[in-house]
Design a protein around this motif. Sequence first.
Motif, PDB file in Angstrom:
ATOM      1  N   THR A 145       0.830  -1.203   0.000  1.00 56.26           N
ATOM      2  CA  THR A 145       0.000   0.000   0.000  1.00 56.26           C
ATOM      3  C   THR A 145       0.865   1.254   0.000  1.00 56.26           C
ATOM      4  O   THR A 145       0.629   2.187  -0.772  1.00 56.26           O
ATOM      5  N   VAL A 146       1.888   1.284   0.840  1.00 54.82           N
ATOM      6  CA  VAL A 146       2.790   2.432   0.902  1.00 54.82           C
ATOM      7  C   VAL A 146       3.517   2.593  -0.434  1.00 54.82           C
ATOM      8  O   VAL A 146       3.636   3.701  -0.960  1.00 54.82           O
ATOM      9  N   SER A 147       3.985   1.496  -0.990  1.00 56.98           N
ATOM     10  CA  SER A 147       4.690   1.557  -2.275  1.00 56.98           C
ATOM     11  C   SER A 147       3.772   2.038  -3.394  1.00 56.98           C
ATOM     12  O   SER A 147       4.198   2.809  -4.264  1.00 56.98           O
ATOM     13  N   GLN A 148       2.520   1.623  -3.378  1.00 58.70           N
ATOM     14  CA  GLN A 148       1.565   2.079  -4.384  1.00 58.70           C
ATOM     15  C   GLN A 148       1.304   3.578  -4.255  1.00 58.70           C
ATOM     16  O   GLN A 148       1.197   4.283  -5.254  1.00 58.70           O
ATOM     17  N   GLN A 149       1.214   4.075  -3.031  1.00 56.56           N
ATOM     18  CA  GLN A 149       1.022   5.509  -2.808  1.00 56.56           C
ATOM     19  C   GLN A 149       2.235   6.297  -3.299  1.00 56.56           C
ATOM     20  O   GLN A 149       2.096   7.335  -3.942  1.00 56.56           O
ATOM     21  N   GLU A 150       3.433   5.783  -2.994  1.00 58.11           N
ATOM     22  CA  GLU A 150       4.649   6.447  -3.460  1.00 58.11           C
ATOM     23  C   GLU A 150       4.711   6.451  -4.983  1.00 58.11           C
ATOM     24  O   GLU A 150       5.093   7.455  -5.591  1.00 58.11           O
ATOM     25  N   GLU A 180       2.184   6.398  -7.071  1.00 59.23           N
ATOM     26  CA  GLU A 180       1.196   7.353  -7.570  1.00 59.23           C
ATOM     27  C   GLU A 180       1.718   8.782  -7.439  1.00 59.23           C
ATOM     28  O   GLU A 180       1.568   9.594  -8.353  1.00 59.23           O
ATOM     29  N   GLU A 181       2.367   9.094  -6.313  1.00 62.07           N
ATOM     30  CA  GLU A 181       2.947  10.422  -6.122  1.00 62.07           C
ATOM     31  C   GLU A 181       4.043  10.681  -7.147  1.00 62.07           C
ATOM     32  O   GLU A 181       4.132  11.780  -7.711  1.00 62.07           O
TER      33      GLU A 181
END
Length: 77
Positions: free
Chosen positions: A24-29, A31-32
Amino acid sequence: MFAIFIFNYIKQGITIKEIQKEITVSQQELEELRDKNAELQRDLESIGSDEYIEKSARERLGMVKEGEKVVNSQEQN
């Protein structure tokens, strides 16, 4: 035996939850970074435009078009 099985099952569950959090954290990063990349692409495209070149010449070099008058708005103390 049963206790070992339960322990391993719980341990695997915890590991799976930790991995899911990392995903989840990697996906957010990601996307950013994609948003930042798109912004940089837009900036790169605008840099080559005539409007950007003209704006840069006016702001950085103090250039003016023929017939324009320069007004200095700096306050003097």
